[in-house]
Design a protein around this motif. Sequence first.
Motif, PDB file in Angstrom:
ATOM      1  N   ASP A 884      35.253   9.019  60.772  1.00 43.20           N
ATOM      2  CA  ASP A 884      34.291   8.092  60.152  1.00 43.20           C
ATOM      3  C   ASP A 884      34.097   6.828  60.981  1.00 43.20           C
ATOM      4  OD1 ASP A 884      33.975   9.893  58.127  1.00 43.20           O
ATOM      5  OD2 ASP A 884      35.374   8.899  56.755  1.00 43.20           O
ATOM      6  N   LYS A 885      35.182   6.305  61.572  1.00 42.92           N
ATOM      7  CA  LYS A 885      35.075   5.065  62.349  1.00 42.92           C
ATOM      8  C   LYS A 885      34.204   5.269  63.577  1.00 42.92           C
ATOM      9  CE  LYS A 885      37.911   1.385  64.375  1.00 42.92           C
ATOM     10  NZ  LYS A 885      39.285   0.918  64.642  1.00 42.92           N
ATOM     11  N   GLN A 886      34.372   6.420  64.232  1.00 43.30           N
ATOM     12  CA  GLN A 886      33.581   6.698  65.430  1.00 43.30           C
ATOM     13  C   GLN A 886      32.117   6.944  65.064  1.00 43.30           C
ATOM     14  OE1 GLN A 886      35.937  10.004  66.684  1.00 43.30           O
ATOM     15  NE2 GLN A 886      37.247   8.792  68.040  1.00 43.30           N
ATOM     16  N   LYS A 887      31.898   7.683  63.971  1.00 44.30           N
ATOM     17  CA  LYS A 887      30.511   7.935  63.546  1.00 44.30           C
ATOM     18  C   LYS A 887      29.812   6.635  63.150  1.00 44.30           C
ATOM     19  CE  LYS A 887      31.611  11.318  60.662  1.00 44.30           C
ATOM     20  NZ  LYS A 887      31.479  12.431  59.687  1.00 44.30           N
ATOM     21  N   ALA A 888      30.568   5.690  62.549  1.00 46.66           N
ATOM     22  CA  ALA A 888      29.956   4.424  62.133  1.00 46.66           C
ATOM     23  C   ALA A 888      29.411   3.641  63.325  1.00 46.66           C
ATOM     24  CB  ALA A 888      30.988   3.580  61.375  1.00 46.66           C
ATOM     25  N   ILE A 889      29.982   3.847  64.506  1.00 46.12           N
ATOM     26  CA  ILE A 889      29.503   3.160  65.713  1.00 46.12           C
ATOM     27  C   ILE A 889      28.332   3.897  66.342  1.00 46.12           C
ATOM     28  CG2 ILE A 889      30.159   2.507  68.068  1.00 46.12           C
ATOM     29  CD1 ILE A 889      32.983   2.017  67.020  1.00 46.12           C
ATOM     30  N   LEU A 890      28.423   5.228  66.403  1.00 46.62           N
ATOM     31  CA  LEU A 890      27.460   6.008  67.178  1.00 46.62           C
ATOM     32  C   LEU A 890      26.221   6.415  66.370  1.00 46.62           C
ATOM     33  CD1 LEU A 890      29.971   8.319  69.079  1.00 46.62           C
ATOM     34  CD2 LEU A 890      28.952   6.193  69.860  1.00 46.62           C
ATOM     35  N   SER A 891      26.397   6.774  65.096  1.00 45.48           N
ATOM     36  CA  SER A 891      25.265   7.294  64.313  1.00 45.48           C
ATOM     37  C   SER A 891      24.119   6.294  64.184  1.00 45.48           C
ATOM     38  CB  SER A 891      25.747   7.742  62.933  1.00 45.48           C
ATOM     39  OG  SER A 891      26.623   8.834  63.055  1.00 45.48           O
ATOM     40  N   PRO A 892      24.387   4.978  63.928  1.00 48.07           N
ATOM     41  CA  PRO A 892      23.258   4.032  63.840  1.00 48.07           C
ATOM     42  C   PRO A 892      22.424   3.958  65.120  1.00 48.07           C
ATOM     43  CG  PRO A 892      25.269   3.065  62.927  1.00 48.07           C
ATOM     44  CD  PRO A 892      25.676   4.325  63.594  1.00 48.07           C
ATOM     45  N   GLN A 893      22.981   4.347  66.249  1.00 47.09           N
ATOM     46  CA  GLN A 893      22.224   4.354  67.506  1.00 47.09           C
ATOM     47  C   GLN A 893      21.425   5.646  67.679  1.00 47.09           C
ATOM     48  OE1 GLN A 893      24.641   3.121  70.908  1.00 47.09           O
ATOM     49  NE2 GLN A 893      26.225   2.392  69.502  1.00 47.09           N
ATOM     50  N   GLY A 894      21.507   6.546  66.694  1.00 46.70           N
ATOM     51  CA  GLY A 894      20.742   7.791  66.763  1.00 46.70           C
ATOM     52  C   GLY A 894      21.378   8.840  67.654  1.00 46.70           C
ATOM     53  N   ILE A 895      22.654   8.681  68.002  1.00 46.17           N
ATOM     54  CA  ILE A 895      23.317   9.598  68.939  1.00 46.17           C
ATOM     55  C   ILE A 895      23.798  10.838  68.194  1.00 46.17           C
ATOM     56  CG2 ILE A 895      25.182   9.848  70.611  1.00 46.17           C
ATOM     57  CD1 ILE A 895      25.188   6.778  70.869  1.00 46.17           C
ATOM     58  N   LEU A 896      23.424  12.012  68.705  1.00 43.67           N
ATOM     59  CA  LEU A 896      23.911  13.279  68.144  1.00 43.67           C
ATOM     60  C   LEU A 896      25.037  13.862  68.996  1.00 43.67           C
ATOM     61  CD1 LEU A 896      20.529  14.977  67.144  1.00 43.67           C
ATOM     62  CD2 LEU A 896      22.069  13.619  65.719  1.00 43.67           C
ATOM     63  N   SER A 897      24.946  13.715  70.327  1.00 45.85           N
ATOM     64  CA  SER A 897      25.971  14.219  71.235  1.00 45.85           C
ATOM     65  C   SER A 897      26.230  13.148  72.285  1.00 45.85           C
ATOM     66  CB  SER A 897      25.523  15.516  71.927  1.00 45.85           C
ATOM     67  OG  SER A 897      25.140  16.474  70.978  1.00 45.85           O
ATOM     68  N   ILE A 898      27.503  13.094  72.772  1.00 41.89           N
ATOM     69  CA  ILE A 898      27.866  12.014  73.693  1.00 41.89           C
ATOM     70  C   ILE A 898      28.829  12.536  74.756  1.00 41.89           C
ATOM     71  CG2 ILE A 898      29.775  11.228  72.243  1.00 41.89           C
ATOM     72  CD1 ILE A 898      29.102   8.356  73.163  1.00 41.89           C
ATOM     73  N   LEU A 899      28.662  12.038  75.989  1.00 44.48           N
ATOM     74  CA  LEU A 899      29.605  12.296  77.078  1.00 44.48           C
ATOM     75  C   LEU A 899      29.912  10.955  77.733  1.00 44.48           C
ATOM     76  CD1 LEU A 899      31.171  14.129  79.053  1.00 44.48           C
ATOM     77  CD2 LEU A 899      29.089  14.261  80.432  1.00 44.48           C
ATOM     78  N   LEU A 900      31.206  10.590  77.782  1.00 47.86           N
ATOM     79  CA  LEU A 900      31.646   9.366  78.431  1.00 47.86           C
ATOM     80  C   LEU A 900      32.478   9.743  79.656  1.00 47.86           C
ATOM     81  CD1 LEU A 900      32.728   7.246  75.319  1.00 47.86           C
ATOM     82  CD2 LEU A 900      30.511   7.304  76.455  1.00 47.86           C
ATOM     83  N   VAL A 901      32.122   9.183  80.816  1.00 50.68           N
ATOM     84  CA  VAL A 901      32.795   9.505  82.081  1.00 50.68           C
ATOM     85  C   VAL A 901      33.482   8.234  82.587  1.00 50.68           C
ATOM     86  CG1 VAL A 901      32.500  10.308  84.438  1.00 50.68           C
ATOM     87  CG2 VAL A 901      31.064  11.254  82.626  1.00 50.68           C
TER      88      VAL A 901
END
Length: 1021
Positions: A884-901
Amino acid sequence: HWDMDVVDGDPVNPNNRFTWSPEFRQMIGFTDEKDFPNILSSWSDRLPPDEKNRVLGAFEAHLNDFTGKTPFNIEYRLMVKSGEIRHFHAFGETLRDKNGAPLRVAGALEDITGSVRQQEILANILNSLDAIILVTDPETGEILFINEKNKAFFGVEGDGTGKPCYEFLHGFSQRCDHCPYNKIKQNTGMILEWEQFISHVDRTYRMTAMLIDWPGGKKAHLEFGIDITEGKRSQEILINILNGLDAIILATVPETGEILFINDKNKAFFGIEEDGTGKPCYEFLHGRTQRCDYCPYTELERNPEAVIQWEPSDPHIDRVHSMTAMLIDWPGGKKAHLEFGVDITEIKRSQEILVNILSSLDALILVTVPETGEILFVNNKISDFFGSGKGGIGKICYEFLHGRTERCDRCPYELILNEPEKVIQWEAYYPDLDCTHSLTSLLIDWPGGKKAQIDFGVDISEKERAKDAFARREKMLDIMNRAALLLLSKKDETFLDAMTEGAGLIAGIANIDRMSISRNIQKPDGLYASQIYRWKKDAGSNIDVVPSLQNNPYTRHVPRWEPILASGECINGPVSQMPEADALKAFDCVTVLAIPISIEGSFWGFVLFEDLAEERTFTDDEVDMLRSASLMLVNVVIRNEEAVKLREADEYTKLMLNATPFACVLWDRNYTVVDCNEAALKLYGFKNKQELLERFFECFPEDKNDGKCSIEKGFEMVARAFEKGHCVFEWLHQALDGTPIPVEVTLERIKYGDDFVIAGYNRDLREYNRMMREIEQQNYLLQTVNRISAIMLLSSVDTYENDLLRCMGIMAEASDVDRVYILKNRIRDGHLYCSQIYEWSENVEPQQDKGMANESLFEDMAPGWGGHLAQRQCFNAIVRHLNDKQKAILSPQGILSILLVPIFLKDEFWGFIGFDDCHNERLFSKNEETILRSASELIADALIRNSMEENIRISAVQLQKALTAAQSANRAKSEFLSRMSHEMRTPMNAIIGMTTIGKNTADSGRKDYALDKIGESSAHL
């Protein structure tokens, strides 16, 4: 223990006196009589309600049976002092008078909680096993445990615990004849194994029986059976697979050496023809009476998980094989000792070739042992560059090249040893020679099985030349990739078309006018070369081979070529400079490149590339590319020949439907499906063969692209196969559930009774198509990295930001994402912060300077995944699957999938690059991760380089300002000292004078006067 005195023979008399022993009280958590009184209720009140009547009833029945035949021996649950419910086993005996009336009862209590829980755990474990399992009392056959799979196997329901197994499972009144108990009873340590065919389910089981310790201290008879039906069937499949491998293979029983399988290649290797199955390997292969000295069985017996490898030399055939030995599971449930050997003679010979290749490269090349710096190879170019002289093999690199007593400060050997997969690149400037080299270091496999550190440097001073070479090589690689995709994906019936198109692409690599393929033929009077394929640029297609170059001995035109090509070397250069110039000019060629082809260590033939207009020598890059191209062309030729042979061989195997892994259906002349194999049922989703015969046409889509009905088009292809005997094409079927199934269909006409039928082999292309898409995507991503590298290489401080955003956009387009951004780390007040410094986005709302894009605590910005990044691992996820904590950061930005390098600079966690997909849920593939990591490293290098250049520019401005300020301060200081020296002299003179007067006068009035003046001057000062 416990005992009770019975008053007047009355078991329930309230005056009956109980005695609980200290051990009894301690077992249930109490200490003394005050804590646990000597009365019945102290014990009975702790019985759970569902147990109380049963336990007290058993105690009362024991006491009231004046015959003494009813024992008191019971298991029950009891609440101990802590409140925990535990399991106990209670038993007792009663002293009676002559009439049987009870006088005194004594007994004991045993805590069996552990045993009961073990039994529950054991039952859960047994229930989870994929086997039929039965545990019984060995003396009576009473069932202690039976799993659900066994009950389903025998078609029985309900709990059989406590019932005789022969009665519950078979309806018998006594033990079964095949029950192995009598054998086990005679030898309690015996483990019986046998195979049993169960006719009512048409299955074969491997049965095992033994005595085991059952929880509670009793012995139990365990029987379990494993379905080995498929294992029996798989043995034939396994043998077919092993026979198809290009290796010498032997499988034996480990303990005896009895041969389970030996392939034809191995028998031919030892010159043996008969079947050796069942014979000891050392006797069959070597004529020995005992195992060979080098047999690895003993080592495998000590360590069954080991994989043993060695390289024995075979002097009688001048070959070296890489042998591997291991224990494997053989069909039927037994272990097998597998040995297989692969011919590595050419690999051994490759060391010399590798050294020759390294020596020929236009680069500074050094190969060393990474731990010690001992030189394994150093080319002349690097010796000349450092002026160290020739040789150097076996010496220490820093002593030989630099005259040092310890490693160079910039040597990357420690980083290479810590990260063996890493490729390290840097640039070094040599002021004495005024040149810059691009240096690369990595670990490689050096012939002989050792790891080596290779350092090679390329002079990049002439940047434009390097750019041109880079672009040319990129173009050549692109052409090679396209040619490879074309040549390796075409079907055999389009062989000539594929060769024409592929040859045209390959000719473009080095501006070739004509090429041909010649195959060697060994004859009694020497080696001949026969031209089998020819292509010419002007014709734009294949042309007829030259008759005089078929079955042509090398000695006729080019006697010098045979030993050179056989040794693996090329013939390269202008014809006019060759001894055989007159013979070659007759074929109008001006420059030739002949590349030898070796197959399985044998000189197969050569590929000839000709320039008909210009004298030149092909470059090393061109030779390397054309060598790879030659292997591809010959591979296609051989593959086509094998395909022709396969079609001929198919006429003898068409009716073996179930032996092929491909789906197969048989058509008669009435376009009716008359038979199929199991693979066809699985591919299309039919339950049985009859259903497929009745409904197969449901697997044809309604229409094809050319407008014809799919079924009618299919009938046309079947008719063509009846007419021509063979037909191959791609087709789109569908499963019963409507799932599209692209297939490659091979139709073969085969004899069937007095007529012919068509065998249709359908190869599922879904995995193949997916693989080809991945190859194309990988190629596209690699080209993207090359583009980014070229852009950032040419970028300046003024164009840097635009170039960076352009590269981020290129990366986004290649990986099909909507947003790319770069975040930089910094430490503040002992905490790690990060902030977004660049962003590229398209069709989504930008996040730059918004919310979390501003400087934030790293844990707030990247909760839970910071550890991944700090350990150099990418974070690759679908947002919906995060917490839930991670979704609370990413979902408002409209992100469905993410890759961090992660980005690491100088071994420090500098920051990371993010890739957001706001339209699709997906996990980025490993290829995408790897290539985007490479692109990210390029951008990271560019970031640090740009930062350094900006700092240099800013430092220059600051230095100028500091110089101006220093000059102004110096002038102000001079003016200040000039003014102040005058202002200070006057009061100082007064103070010095009055001090002298005051010291030299005895008059107190004059002293006071002097002191007043000193005070005034001091105040003025």
